[in-house]
Structures are given as C-alpha cells and as structure tokens.
Design a protein around this motif. Structure first.
Motif, PDB file in Angstrom:
ATOM      1  N   LEU A 102      44.079  31.579  30.125  1.00  0.00           N
ATOM      2  CA  LEU A 102      43.423  30.557  29.327  1.00  0.00           C
ATOM      3  C   LEU A 102      42.037  30.243  29.843  1.00  0.00           C
ATOM      4  CD1 LEU A 102      45.152  29.200  27.070  1.00  0.00           C
ATOM      5  CD2 LEU A 102      44.877  27.112  28.335  1.00  0.00           C
ATOM      6  N   GLU A 103      41.937  30.175  31.137  1.00  0.00           N
ATOM      7  CA  GLU A 103      40.667  29.720  31.684  1.00  0.00           C
ATOM      8  C   GLU A 103      39.686  30.838  31.979  1.00  0.00           C
ATOM      9  OE1 GLU A 103      41.133  27.155  35.035  1.00  0.00           O
ATOM     10  OE2 GLU A 103      42.988  26.307  34.250  1.00  0.00           O
ATOM     11  N   MET A 104      40.223  31.919  32.465  1.00  0.00           N
ATOM     12  CA  MET A 104      39.286  32.927  32.921  1.00  0.00           C
ATOM     13  C   MET A 104      39.383  34.252  32.182  1.00  0.00           C
ATOM     14  SD  MET A 104      40.451  31.791  36.389  1.00  0.00           S
ATOM     15  CE  MET A 104      40.513  30.048  36.425  1.00  0.00           C
ATOM     16  N   ASP A 105      40.456  34.429  31.543  1.00  0.00           N
ATOM     17  CA  ASP A 105      40.622  35.661  30.785  1.00  0.00           C
ATOM     18  C   ASP A 105      40.417  36.914  31.646  1.00  0.00           C
ATOM     19  OD1 ASP A 105      38.955  37.357  28.114  1.00  0.00           O
ATOM     20  OD2 ASP A 105      41.047  37.299  28.686  1.00  0.00           O
ATOM     21  N   LEU A 106      41.085  36.929  32.769  1.00  0.00           N
ATOM     22  CA  LEU A 106      41.048  38.132  33.592  1.00  0.00           C
ATOM     23  C   LEU A 106      42.351  38.888  33.375  1.00  0.00           C
ATOM     24  CD1 LEU A 106      39.730  36.812  36.999  1.00  0.00           C
ATOM     25  CD2 LEU A 106      38.524  38.264  35.403  1.00  0.00           C
ATOM     26  N   PRO A 107      42.320  40.196  33.557  1.00  0.00           N
ATOM     27  CA  PRO A 107      43.607  40.898  33.460  1.00  0.00           C
ATOM     28  C   PRO A 107      44.483  40.530  34.663  1.00  0.00           C
ATOM     29  CG  PRO A 107      41.847  42.425  34.050  1.00  0.00           C
ATOM     30  CD  PRO A 107      41.201  41.106  33.766  1.00  0.00           C
ATOM     31  N   VAL A 108      45.752  40.292  34.379  1.00  0.00           N
ATOM     32  CA  VAL A 108      46.671  39.897  35.446  1.00  0.00           C
ATOM     33  C   VAL A 108      47.851  40.855  35.463  1.00  0.00           C
ATOM     34  CG1 VAL A 108      48.121  38.052  36.347  1.00  0.00           C
ATOM     35  CG2 VAL A 108      46.039  37.488  35.115  1.00  0.00           C
ATOM     36  N   ILE A 109      48.186  41.291  36.658  1.00  0.00           N
ATOM     37  CA  ILE A 109      49.348  42.167  36.831  1.00  0.00           C
ATOM     38  C   ILE A 109      50.418  41.372  37.540  1.00  0.00           C
ATOM     39  CG2 ILE A 109      50.184  44.223  38.022  1.00  0.00           C
ATOM     40  CD1 ILE A 109      47.465  45.438  37.661  1.00  0.00           C
TER      41      ILE A 109
END
Lengths: 672, 192
Positions: free
Chosen positions: A103-110
C-alpha cells in the motif's frame, strides 16, 4: 542506499537501449547490486540468507523485526528494490507487513516460510506477494528474485509508455495506424505495442515537455491515517475524493491524489474482506454457463484489470473531451495497448498531460478502434457505452462534446477508477462488494459498465478501423453508425453523469476490442439518457473498483483483470437496454464469469452464445490485450516519466523511480 | 603425515554425517557459501543455531509443562525451530519436528511430550557430532598453517646462523671468544 551502485547502472547507458529492445535487461552489472531488505525473526535463517544474497552480489540489509523493516522502508522509500519477508514473526504477521508495503511503497515482496501448505501459499498470493519461497531457502531460488523487480518496473513502465505513446501516436501518421487496424484487434494491439516501444523515446521526450510536472504525493503514515479517518467519518460508501480532501484539509493535496489513493484503499479493504472467502466460491457464484475456471486470482486480476481499464477509459475520455480533435490521430495500435495502461493511470489523466494521455488511452480502450477518433468521439463513445446497450448510435449523434469535455474529463477519471472497481467486484468479489459497497452502487456500476460496453463497441468500432473517419468496415451494423459513432460518443459526454460514464469507458475498451465483430447494438438515445441518471452512482462503484485495482500488485492479477473486463462487458451487453441496475449487475457478474472464462480460452464463441453481441467478443479480445498489460495505475516504475506525462495525483510514492537504479529499467535514464 | 590423516578423518566424518542422515543438502549449501572472506561461516552458523535453538527448546519445555497446554503456541515455537534446523540442514532434527507438529495439531499432549524428547535427543546428538566434525576441520586447516610456520622458522634459523658464522671473527672480538668457543659455535652450527 545503493545510490552509488544505482548510478553506476544508470551510467551503463544500456538500460534505455535494453528497454527499447523489449525490456530485456542486458546490463552487464544487473542484477548485481539489487537492494534487498530481508526480514526474519530467526537469526540463523537471517544470517544464511544474508550470506546467500551477498553471494548473488546483491546489496543486503537484514532486520529481524517487521516494525524495524517498515520504518526503514518509510524513511528511505527509494532505498530498496525488493523485500523478502518471513511469514511467521512475533511482532507482526508477515502478510500484514506485505500489505503495508504494497500500500505504501509498492515494492515487490517475496514471502518465505517453512510452511508449504497450499492455504498459506494462497494467502501469500492473495495478499499480493510476488513470490513465495519454502524454507530452507536455496541460493538458486534467490538468484532469480531480480525478475520480480524487472517485472514490476516493466509493468509500470508499460503504463507509462501507454500514456506516453498515446501522445506519440497522435503524431504518427495515420497510415501506419490504419495498417494496424486492418488486422484483427489483437493484431493491432500487438503492433501497437511494438510501435509503443518505438515510440518510447519520442514519448519520453514529449512527455517531458508537454506534460505538466506534478510533484508526487507521498502517502506517509500520518497522511494515510488522516485519510482513513476522513473515509471512516464519511462512511466507506459515501467517501468521495472531494469530500475526503475537504475533510483531510491538507494543503497541496489534490483531489486526484485522494482519488487514486482511495481506489487503492478500497481494493485493500476488499481484499481484506474477500480473503476470508474462498475465491472459488466467488467464481462459482458468478459462473453461470461457464465453469468456474477462474481461480481467486483470476477474479482479482480481472477486477484489477477491470479497474484499470475503467480508469484509463476515464482518463482517456477526459483527455479526449478536454482536447481538441487534434488528438484524434492517435494510432490505434498504441491505443490498444494503452488501454490497459490507461486504465491504470487514472491519476495520470488529469491536466494537460492527462488529456494527451487520455486521448491516447481512449484510443487504447478501443481496441482496434482507430485512434484517430477525436477526443470528443471518445468521450462520446464512453457515453454511448454507458447507455445500456444501444445508446451508442443515437447518443453519439448528440454531440455537444466540447462543452462536456471538461466535466467528462474529471468524471472520466473517476469513473474509470470505479469502473475498474466494478470490474473487480463483478468478477469475483461482486457478491461481496455488493454488501460492503451497497447494492445500489454496485448495480449502478454495473449498469454503467454495461452501458459503456454497449456504447463502446459501436463507437469504437468505427474509429478503430478508420482512424480518421468513423466509417468502420468492421462494424456490421454500425456501418451507418460508424460515421456517427464518434459524434455519438460525444453527446454522451455532455451528459452530466460523466462520472458514471468513465467506468463505462473502461468497459468500452474491452468492448472495443470486440467491436470488430460485434453487431447489433441498436443505439437508443433513450438509454443514454437513462444512463446518465445512473452515473453518479456508478461513480462510487467505480471508485471501489479502482481501489481494488490499485491495490492489486501481483502480476497474477493481470490475467484476472482481463477476465474482469470481459465479464463486465458481457454484462453490459447482455443486459443491453436493461437499465435495471440489479439486472445489469447480475448480468455483469455472470458475464464476467463467463467472460473471464471465455477469455481464458479466448473463446468468443462462448461469449457469443451468451450474448448476442460482439461485445462479448470484444471483451475477450480486450481481455487478451489487457492481460499483458499491467494494470496497476499506481505503480509506476518510473515516476519521472509518469509524472512527466501525467502529473496528477501521485498516489504512488515519488521515490519509485529512484528505487530502481538499474539501467535495465532506464526509466531514470530517460530524460524527463 | 598427520595432515593427511587429518584430511582423511575430516572426509570420513563428513561422509558418515550425510550417510547416516544427520545432515542433508542444505548443509552443503552452507559449505559452499564459505569462502576466503568468511572462512568460518559454517562454524558461525552452527553456533548461532545452537544458541538460538537452546532458547527455543526452553520455551517449548515451558509450554509443555504448563497446564493447560497451549498447542497454538507450541506449534508456533516448533514451526520456528523447524525452520531453523532445516536451514542448516539438520535432517533428523527437522523430521522429528515435523512429527511433533503432527501431534500438536492433533492436540495429543502425550504424543507431543514423547516427540519432543526425540527432538531434544536428535538435537543433542547432532550437536556433539557437529562439534567434533568442525573441530577436526579446524585442526586440519590449522595443521596446514602450522607446517608452514615450522618450515619458515627453520629457514630463518639457518640464515641467521650462517650470517653469524660468516662474521664470526667480528663477533668473536665483540664477545671475546676464544678459538675453543669458535669451535664450539662451529659445532653447533654443524649440528643444525
């Protein structure tokens, strides 16, 4: 933190070239230096992971608490490229962290876990994780995590491109576009995508100069809390960006920023409520004729896609309306591709840049529809689409477009968001959405969708085939209408319920793709009028849809989006003149289901059987087109480009561009 | 030579650890991560694991001893423990953890307690074996450097002695050595 390494990538100068070559990252150093944040409460695992990632030549930061990780990310939004997080952590659930980051940073997360149960993995996917690793983690699994970064960037870039290329398309000669249109809508789409790539450079330059630059809005925790408080105060269903903006009373915050953030937020909420439900149930509920082949992901993806198109439609329309006819020359191929992206960038559509983009987007929306359509036409198209099923023709003929351009523009943007949301909701969460959103809203949204679809095919068809003139050989029935279509679409614009139109626009895109074959929408001006009445309601729905869309980060959603779109279209057409929102909604849902299914199979046949029109077909095609596109309006890999193009509310963290310092993405390299 | 013996010892210990199922492929991954920049990586990780797992074991003991047993918490702890042990490649320990979790899911207190005893046992056995193994590895690598040290010392002594002999007359005057002393020095040098 890796600014130095990032810069080194930048200087490699291969990224831009690489990007042009099709997005393949060929930079020598990439993916070395990828900035990874690892979060795990187990010190043994953390140490091993750190060593492994270092062996992969990544820049590793480790942290054993989720709170610490979040604060690190917030402090330095552009400091990381990807996050790897454990699922089981004592202070915060891994999925919650995942949502926050998304929501806040829109980074890909694994996500990582020793648990390999299907449920947990599914949970990871639905929460938006881009990958799930089972412990013990092997180094081979970590070697390829850079693909998620590239993919995300590429999707964002695509969106950006679409908007940019749309503008570029205007300048391009029409012949090329015509050539594209001569082929099937899909083909046109592919070509336009290729053209898009070529246009990238041009677009970039153009974007820089032509679009206004709007500073990106960073949704900090405090700001988000203010936003949430305002939304809660208004009530989630009544929360409209304008009122939220007033309540928040934050200087420098634009309504567009709030709108896009609201969209994301709604998507997030929907996911929260929707996660508990079994996705397959949703599918089954909707799938009437079709088997529930959609997984939960499909629905979500569809929803996302639905949202996006709606958004883009809105933006396009807005752009179209606001602009003079000069933009009509946008090549269709570009448009087709753009459609997907245009949806995603509702925010981008505001302002001049928006107009440009919108125009382009509108073009895109109309798969195969000549981009030469004047903005007005596009607007008209949208409107016609809105009219349930038949309004296209008659509506189009009413053309006081210019007057409505502005209102449409604004409305379009919003409805698009809604439209998308509707798509989403219709696709899988429709039943659920209905409850939280309120039945009327949803149905309205649906209705609008339907109408757009109806209207769109007709309108779109004409333009797609004839960039310049609306005579579209493609359209069977609309032959006579084609010439009228552009005009017709605009009249719709004039209708006050522009906002509602926007979502329809989204559908139009879907429809447009189908338009080629679709026949038999009898334009009925009456419908159009009726639709306008529905518009305000639809808007809300659209927003919701948008919310979901934006929050959908996972790529898997993309595929779903296509379905969503198709579903919506089908709904729209099936109901046709039926303005009954409930009916429409149902139709939409069923259509969505079937569409999604169909789309998956590329089965126009199914659609046809379901619906009389081509709209169904349009949808499938559209879906196919949309599938590749990443419909996440808010997540633009290259903020610079995006902002250059669209300067509108930047819900997305401004730092996104900075995050990726790899040449491969070259977004930073592109002169903005 | 001692070094060869040590080398053989290391190799056979390692082989048996894998053959008997105490360690699995993940341990090899750790070994591969060890390099010149981090020559004691495996040792460090294993040490870290045993420190951390001791803490976890204590928590589990406590949870097992409390009444009523909180199976949720137990499962959480064991999940963590399993994650750690699988990360270092402790195969038998991980398997026992899986068995424990099954009992836990079934809320079988007796089964949990029994299974946990197994976990502790495997955990302790592996700890001993790894200690011995890693010690052998360390002495082997140390033995290599030891030989080098000895050789270099010998070389140094020879060189300095030859220098002394060359300048014997000078040194003799300094120290006031008699010819007998010089002879003695010569003898010393020759024995070297």
């Amino acid at each position: 933190m890796n600014s130095s390494s990032g810069k080194s990538y930048m200087s490699t100068a291969s990224s831009s070239v690489i990007w042009k070559a099709g997005g393949d990252v060929v930079a020598d150093q990439f993916p070395a230096g990828l900035r990874v944040l690892v979060v795990d409460d187990d010190p043994t695992c953390l140490m091993i992971l750190e060593k492994m990632l270092k062996a992969c030549q990544y820049n590793v930061t480790k942290c054993n608490r989720a709170e610490t990780a979040l604060s690190m990310l917030r402090e330095n939004r552009n400091g990381f490229d990807i996050v790897i997080s454990d699922v089981h952590m004592p202070d915060m659930d891994g999925f919650k962290l995942l949502e926050h980051i998304g929501l806040e940073m829109d980074l890909p997360v694994i996500m990582m876990s020793a648990d390999d149960g299907k449920n947990v993995v599914m949970k990871g996917v639905t929460h938006g994780a881009c990958d799930y690793l089972i412990k013990p983690v092997r180094i081979e699994a970590l070697k390829n995590i850079w693909q998620h970064v590239v993919r995300k960037r590429k999707n964002e870039w695509k969106d950006f491109e679409q908007s940019g290329s749309v503008e570029e398309g205007d300048r391009q000669p029409k012949q090329s576009e015509d050539a594209d249109y001569s082929s099937s809508a899909n083909e046109g789409n592919w070509k336009s995508s290729k053209r898009r790539k070529d246009d990238e450079d041009e677009n970039d330059e153009r974007d820089d100069t032509s679009t206004l630059k709007k500073p990106r809005v960073v949704w900090s925790v405090e700001l988000h809390q203010q936003f949430v408080a305002a939304v809660n105060q208004l009530g989630i269903e009544k929360a409209v960006p304008k009122k939220i903006l007033e309540l928040m009373n934050v200087p420098g915050l634009a309504r567009e920023n709030v709108a896009s953030h609201l969209q994301k937020y709604r998507l997030y909420l929907r996911r929260l409520s929707g996660v508990s439900q079994h996705p397959s149930n949703l599918n089954n509920s909707f799938m009437n004729p079709q088997d529930a082949t959609f997984g939960p992901l499909d629905l979500q993806a569809l929803a996302a896609t639905g949202q996006l198109p709606a958004q883009s439609l809105a933006t396009l329309q807005a752009a179209g309306l606001g602009r003079s006819t000069a933009k009509s020359g946008i090549p269709m191929p570009l448009v087709d591709q753009r459609n997907i992206f245009s949806f995603e960038n509702p925010k981008l559509r505001f302002g001049e840049a928006q107009q440009h983009v919108n125009n382009n987007k509108q073009m895109n929306l109309l798969h195969g529809i000549p981009t030469t359509m004047e903005p007005k036409q596009l607007a008209g198209l949208h409107h016609t689409a809105q009219s349930m099923g038949n309004m296209n023709m008659p509506v189009l003929s009413h053309g006081s477009q210019s007057s409505q351009n502005n209102p449409l523009l604004m409305q379009m943007a919003q409805p698009q968001a809604r439209g998308q949301m509707l798509n989403d909701s219709t696709v899988g969460l429709a039943p659920r959405l209905l409850s939280p959103m309120g039945q009327p809203m949803l149905s309205n949204g649906m209705a609008t969708n339907v109408s757009t679809r109806n209207g769109v095919p007709e309108n779109i068809r004409a333009p797609s085939y004839n960039p310049v003139s609306q005579t579209s050989s493609m359209l069977n029935f609309p032959m006579n209408h084609t010439s009228e279509l552009p005009g017709n679409s605009f009249p719709l614009v004039s209708t006050p319920g522009i906002s509602s139109l926007a979502p329809k626009v989204a559908f139009q895109e879907d429809v447009n793709s189908e338009i080629k074959g679709s026949v038999g929408f009898m334009p009925s001006y009456d419908i159009f009028n009726d639709l306008t009445q529905h518009k305000p309601q639809n808007w809300e729905l659209q927003n919701v849809g948008m919310m979901f869309n934006t929050s959908q980060h996972s790529n898997s959603l993309r595929g779903n989006l296509d379905h969503t779109q198709s579903v919506l279209v089908q709904q729209g057409f099936s109901t046709g003149q039926n303005r009954n929102s409930t009916v429409i909604s149902k139709a939409m849902f069923s259509a969505g289901d079937s569409t999604g299914h169909v789309n998956a199979q590329n089965g126009n046949q199914h659609l046809n059987s379901l619906f009389v029109d081509n709209t169904v077909r349009v949808k499938s095609e559209r879906v196919a087109d949309a599938a590749p596109a990443n419909l996440y309006p808010d997540h633009f890999g290259r903020e610079d480009l995006m902002s250059a193009l669209l300067k509108q509310q930047d819900v997305i963290a401004p730092a996104e561009n900075n995050d990726f310092d790899f040449d491969g993405y070259s977004i930073d390299n592109i002169p903005v | 030579m001692d070094r060869n013996r040590l080398h053989n010892q290391v190799a056979s210990m390692r082989r048996s650890l894998f053959d008997q199922g105490y360690l699995d492929d993940q341990f090899i991954q750790l070994e591969e991560l060890q390099d010149d920049t981090n020559p004691n990586f495996v040792q460090e990780v294993v040490t870290l694991f045993y420190n951390d797992s001791t803490r976890l074991i204590q928590n589990i003991e406590q949870a097992l001893n409390s009444r009523p047993i909180d199976f949720c918490k137990l499962d959480d702890y064991m999940h963590q423990f399993k994650g750690s042990s699988s990360s270092i490649g402790a195969k038998k320990v991980t398997n026992e953890c899986t068995a424990f979790r099954e009992y836990c899911n079934a809320e079988n207190a007796e089964g949990c307690i029994r299974s946990f005893q197994q976990v502790k046992q495997e955990h302790a056995i592996l700890k001993r074996k790894l200690e011995v193994y890693l010690q052998t590895v360390t002495s082997f690598s140390n033995s290599m450097s030891c030989m080098e040290t000895i050789l270099s010392y010998i070389a140094y002594t020879i060189i300095s002695s030859s220098l002394y002999i060359e300048n014997m007359d000078k040194y003799g005057k300094l120290f006031g050595t008699t010819p007998q002393t010089e002879l003695g020095v010569d003898k010393c040098l020759t024995t070297l």
